[in-house]
Design a protein around this motif. Structure first.
Motif, PDB file in Angstrom:
ATOM      1  N   HIS A  56      24.910  64.256  41.678  1.00 42.13           N
ATOM      2  CA  HIS A  56      23.547  64.000  41.224  1.00 42.13           C
ATOM      3  C   HIS A  56      23.008  65.224  40.507  1.00 42.13           C
ATOM      4  O   HIS A  56      23.317  66.356  40.883  1.00 42.13           O
ATOM      5  CB  HIS A  56      22.663  63.658  42.429  1.00 42.13           C
ATOM      6  CG  HIS A  56      21.294  63.231  42.042  1.00 42.13           C
ATOM      7  ND1 HIS A  56      20.193  64.031  42.217  1.00 42.13           N
ATOM      8  CD2 HIS A  56      20.845  62.097  41.466  1.00 42.13           C
ATOM      9  CE1 HIS A  56      19.125  63.390  41.771  1.00 42.13           C
ATOM     10  NE2 HIS A  56      19.486  62.220  41.312  1.00 42.13           N
ATOM     11  N   THR A  57      22.195  64.975  39.490  1.00 40.48           N
ATOM     12  CA  THR A  57      21.493  66.045  38.784  1.00 40.48           C
ATOM     13  C   THR A  57      20.007  65.802  38.954  1.00 40.48           C
ATOM     14  O   THR A  57      19.508  64.713  38.676  1.00 40.48           O
ATOM     15  CB  THR A  57      21.863  66.051  37.286  1.00 40.48           C
ATOM     16  OG1 THR A  57      23.258  66.288  37.174  1.00 40.48           O
ATOM     17  CG2 THR A  57      21.111  67.134  36.535  1.00 40.48           C
ATOM     18  N   ASP A  58      19.321  66.817  39.431  1.00 40.06           N
ATOM     19  CA  ASP A  58      17.883  66.729  39.657  1.00 40.06           C
ATOM     20  C   ASP A  58      17.236  67.941  38.995  1.00 40.06           C
ATOM     21  O   ASP A  58      17.917  68.920  38.686  1.00 40.06           O
ATOM     22  CB  ASP A  58      17.598  66.723  41.162  1.00 40.06           C
ATOM     23  CG  ASP A  58      16.216  66.192  41.482  1.00 40.06           C
ATOM     24  OD1 ASP A  58      15.539  65.644  40.589  1.00 40.06           O
ATOM     25  OD2 ASP A  58      15.796  66.336  42.645  1.00 40.06           O
ATOM     26  N   PHE A  59      15.934  67.862  38.799  1.00 35.96           N
ATOM     27  CA  PHE A  59      15.267  69.004  38.192  1.00 35.96           C
ATOM     28  C   PHE A  59      13.846  69.141  38.695  1.00 35.96           C
ATOM     29  O   PHE A  59      13.238  68.174  39.168  1.00 35.96           O
ATOM     30  CB  PHE A  59      15.272  68.915  36.665  1.00 35.96           C
ATOM     31  CG  PHE A  59      14.386  67.829  36.091  1.00 35.96           C
ATOM     32  CD1 PHE A  59      13.115  68.117  35.635  1.00 35.96           C
ATOM     33  CD2 PHE A  59      14.845  66.523  35.987  1.00 35.96           C
ATOM     34  CE1 PHE A  59      12.301  67.124  35.103  1.00 35.96           C
ATOM     35  CE2 PHE A  59      14.046  65.521  35.451  1.00 35.96           C
ATOM     36  CZ  PHE A  59      12.769  65.832  35.008  1.00 35.96           C
ATOM     37  N   MET A  85      14.152  74.203  36.551  1.00 43.51           N
ATOM     38  CA  MET A  85      15.253  74.425  37.474  1.00 43.51           C
ATOM     39  C   MET A  85      16.043  73.117  37.570  1.00 43.51           C
ATOM     40  O   MET A  85      15.481  72.082  37.932  1.00 43.51           O
ATOM     41  CB  MET A  85      14.754  74.833  38.857  1.00 43.51           C
ATOM     42  CG  MET A  85      15.892  75.120  39.817  1.00 43.51           C
ATOM     43  SD  MET A  85      15.358  75.545  41.491  1.00 43.51           S
ATOM     44  CE  MET A  85      14.243  76.884  41.190  1.00 43.51           C
ATOM     45  N   ILE A  86      17.317  73.181  37.209  1.00 42.80           N
ATOM     46  CA  ILE A  86      18.204  72.017  37.279  1.00 42.80           C
ATOM     47  C   ILE A  86      19.175  72.241  38.432  1.00 42.80           C
ATOM     48  O   ILE A  86      19.788  73.302  38.528  1.00 42.80           O
ATOM     49  CB  ILE A  86      18.980  71.824  35.968  1.00 42.80           C
ATOM     50  CG1 ILE A  86      18.017  71.633  34.792  1.00 42.80           C
ATOM     51  CG2 ILE A  86      19.934  70.631  36.076  1.00 42.80           C
ATOM     52  CD1 ILE A  86      18.689  71.611  33.434  1.00 42.80           C
ATOM     53  N   THR A  87      19.297  71.240  39.292  1.00 43.84           N
ATOM     54  CA  THR A  87      20.201  71.337  40.435  1.00 43.84           C
ATOM     55  C   THR A  87      21.262  70.252  40.322  1.00 43.84           C
ATOM     56  O   THR A  87      20.941  69.065  40.223  1.00 43.84           O
ATOM     57  CB  THR A  87      19.440  71.187  41.766  1.00 43.84           C
ATOM     58  OG1 THR A  87      18.405  72.169  41.823  1.00 43.84           O
ATOM     59  CG2 THR A  87      20.369  71.351  42.957  1.00 43.84           C
ATOM     60  N   TYR A  88      22.517  70.683  40.303  1.00 43.15           N
ATOM     61  CA  TYR A  88      23.649  69.775  40.296  1.00 43.15           C
ATOM     62  C   TYR A  88      24.194  69.714  41.715  1.00 43.15           C
ATOM     63  O   TYR A  88      24.500  70.750  42.300  1.00 43.15           O
ATOM     64  CB  TYR A  88      24.752  70.295  39.361  1.00 43.15           C
ATOM     65  CG  TYR A  88      24.281  70.529  37.944  1.00 43.15           C
ATOM     66  CD1 TYR A  88      24.123  69.469  37.055  1.00 43.15           C
ATOM     67  CD2 TYR A  88      23.998  71.813  37.490  1.00 43.15           C
ATOM     68  CE1 TYR A  88      23.698  69.681  35.750  1.00 43.15           C
ATOM     69  CE2 TYR A  88      23.576  72.037  36.186  1.00 43.15           C
ATOM     70  CZ  TYR A  88      23.420  70.970  35.323  1.00 43.15           C
ATOM     71  OH  TYR A  88      22.996  71.182  34.041  1.00 43.15           O
ATOM     72  N   THR A  89      24.311  68.522  42.270  1.00 45.25           N
ATOM     73  CA  THR A  89      24.867  68.339  43.618  1.00 45.25           C
ATOM     74  C   THR A  89      26.230  67.676  43.481  1.00 45.25           C
ATOM     75  O   THR A  89      26.334  66.573  42.941  1.00 45.25           O
ATOM     76  CB  THR A  89      23.920  67.489  44.487  1.00 45.25           C
ATOM     77  OG1 THR A  89      22.633  68.124  44.520  1.00 45.25           O
ATOM     78  CG2 THR A  89      24.457  67.345  45.892  1.00 45.25           C
ATOM     79  N   LEU A  90      27.256  68.386  43.958  1.00 47.29           N
ATOM     80  CA  LEU A  90      28.641  67.944  43.802  1.00 47.29           C
ATOM     81  C   LEU A  90      29.360  67.910  45.150  1.00 47.29           C
ATOM     82  O   LEU A  90      29.031  68.688  46.046  1.00 47.29           O
ATOM     83  CB  LEU A  90      29.397  68.917  42.879  1.00 47.29           C
ATOM     84  CG  LEU A  90      28.814  69.150  41.488  1.00 47.29           C
ATOM     85  CD1 LEU A  90      29.530  70.300  40.808  1.00 47.29           C
ATOM     86  CD2 LEU A  90      28.921  67.881  40.661  1.00 47.29           C
ATOM     87  N   PRO A  91      30.364  67.047  45.293  1.00 48.73           N
ATOM     88  CA  PRO A  91      31.141  67.013  46.538  1.00 48.73           C
ATOM     89  C   PRO A  91      32.117  68.185  46.615  1.00 48.73           C
ATOM     90  O   PRO A  91      32.577  68.696  45.584  1.00 48.73           O
ATOM     91  CB  PRO A  91      31.901  65.685  46.437  1.00 48.73           C
ATOM     92  CG  PRO A  91      32.038  65.435  44.962  1.00 48.73           C
ATOM     93  CD  PRO A  91      30.803  66.025  44.337  1.00 48.73           C
ATOM     94  N   LYS A  92      32.428  68.597  47.851  1.00 48.02           N
ATOM     95  CA  LYS A  92      33.400  69.671  48.064  1.00 48.02           C
ATOM     96  C   LYS A  92      34.207  69.353  49.318  1.00 48.02           C
ATOM     97  O   LYS A  92      33.642  69.180  50.399  1.00 48.02           O
ATOM     98  CB  LYS A  92      32.679  71.005  48.236  1.00 48.02           C
ATOM     99  CG  LYS A  92      33.626  72.176  48.393  1.00 48.02           C
ATOM    100  CD  LYS A  92      32.871  73.485  48.482  1.00 48.02           C
ATOM    101  CE  LYS A  92      33.849  74.640  48.609  1.00 48.02           C
ATOM    102  NZ  LYS A  92      33.148  75.923  48.667  1.00 48.02           N
ATOM    103  N   PRO A  93      35.532  69.290  49.185  1.00 46.09           N
ATOM    104  CA  PRO A  93      36.361  69.017  50.364  1.00 46.09           C
ATOM    105  C   PRO A  93      36.220  70.119  51.403  1.00 46.09           C
ATOM    106  O   PRO A  93      36.149  71.304  51.066  1.00 46.09           O
ATOM    107  CB  PRO A  93      37.787  68.994  49.807  1.00 46.09           C
ATOM    108  CG  PRO A  93      37.631  68.764  48.345  1.00 46.09           C
ATOM    109  CD  PRO A  93      36.325  69.399  47.967  1.00 46.09           C
ATOM    110  N   SER A  94      36.180  69.716  52.670  1.00 46.30           N
ATOM    111  CA  SER A  94      36.061  70.704  53.748  1.00 46.30           C
ATOM    112  C   SER A  94      37.425  71.107  54.300  1.00 46.30           C
ATOM    113  O   SER A  94      37.545  72.105  55.002  1.00 46.30           O
ATOM    114  CB  SER A  94      35.167  70.165  54.867  1.00 46.30           C
ATOM    115  OG  SER A  94      35.644  68.921  55.314  1.00 46.30           O
ATOM    116  N   ALA A  95      38.454  70.343  53.980  1.00 48.73           N
ATOM    117  CA  ALA A  95      39.814  70.633  54.490  1.00 48.73           C
ATOM    118  C   ALA A  95      40.681  71.216  53.379  1.00 48.73           C
ATOM    119  O   ALA A  95      40.397  71.032  52.192  1.00 48.73           O
ATOM    120  CB  ALA A  95      40.450  69.357  55.017  1.00 48.73           C
TER     121      ALA A  95
END
Length: 192
Positions: A56-59, A85-95
């Motif tokens: 998601h991209t939010d600002f 201010m632009i915020t990009y929310t991205l997935p990140k593997p935990s393993a």
């Protein structure tokens, strides 16, 4: 179409500004492409009560504006500086991922981030358009600078609607059959 009596003056931008861009991540579980994608479906950013996204991209946009009454009774915006201010929310593997899954993941997340940055570009374009119409914007017979705010709000609403439509149209293409994001998902799940 401009209303009669409202003026735009060719003022230069008040200051060079740059958006602040932040990348946030959310943790996902799994060690295969399919497991990672399933986890995105469970943990991705909410876009509605039950709708999750991959990313998601939010600002957040605020303005420093100065409305100044003019000698002729008009009101003019003389300072108009955005803070974006632009915020990009991205997935990140935990393993830890195997070499083949990591390679698939890296291609996937690079494509997803590139997609989100297009949305960020639309936001930046919107802010530049707002800035262009706002600097020197003037409304006659407005010595208390109240009419100008109403007129500006109308124009901002139109610009914002165009930006939302651009985002929607872009997502439709990207997620369509054979679209870029659809292909990224398929390659991740198949670990290509």
């Amino acid at each position: 179409m401009l209303a009669v009596g409202i003026a735009f003056y060719p003022f230069a931008a008040q200051a060079d500004w740059q958006p602040v861009e932040i990348v946030k991540t959310y943790a996902i579980a799994g060690t295969t492409g399919a497991e990672l994608y399933d986890s995105i479906g469970e943990r991705g950013p909410l876009l509605g009560p039950k709708v999750r996204a991959i990313a998601h991209t939010d600002f957040k946009l605020t303005w420093t504006r100065k409305y100044e009454p003019q000698p002729d009774g008009a009101c003019m915006i003389t300072v108009n500086i955005p803070k974006l201010m632009i915020t990009y929310t991205l997935p990140k593997p935990s393993a830890q991922l195997s070499a083949s899954t990591r390679k698939s993941w890296q291609k996937f997340i690079a494509g997803v981030e590139a997609h989100e940055r297009v949305h960020g570009g639309f936001i930046k374009d919107m802010v530049k358009e707002i800035e262009a119409i706002s600097v020197g914007f003037s409304v006659p017979d407005d010595s208390k600078c109240s009419k100008i705010r109403v007129e500006l709000t109308k124009r901002l609403g139109e610009i914002s609607s165009k930006e939302r439509q651009k985002n929607s149209d872009f997502d439709k293409v990207e997620f369509s059959d054979g679209g870029n994001l659809q292909q990224l998902v398929l390659k991740l799940v198949r670990e290509e």
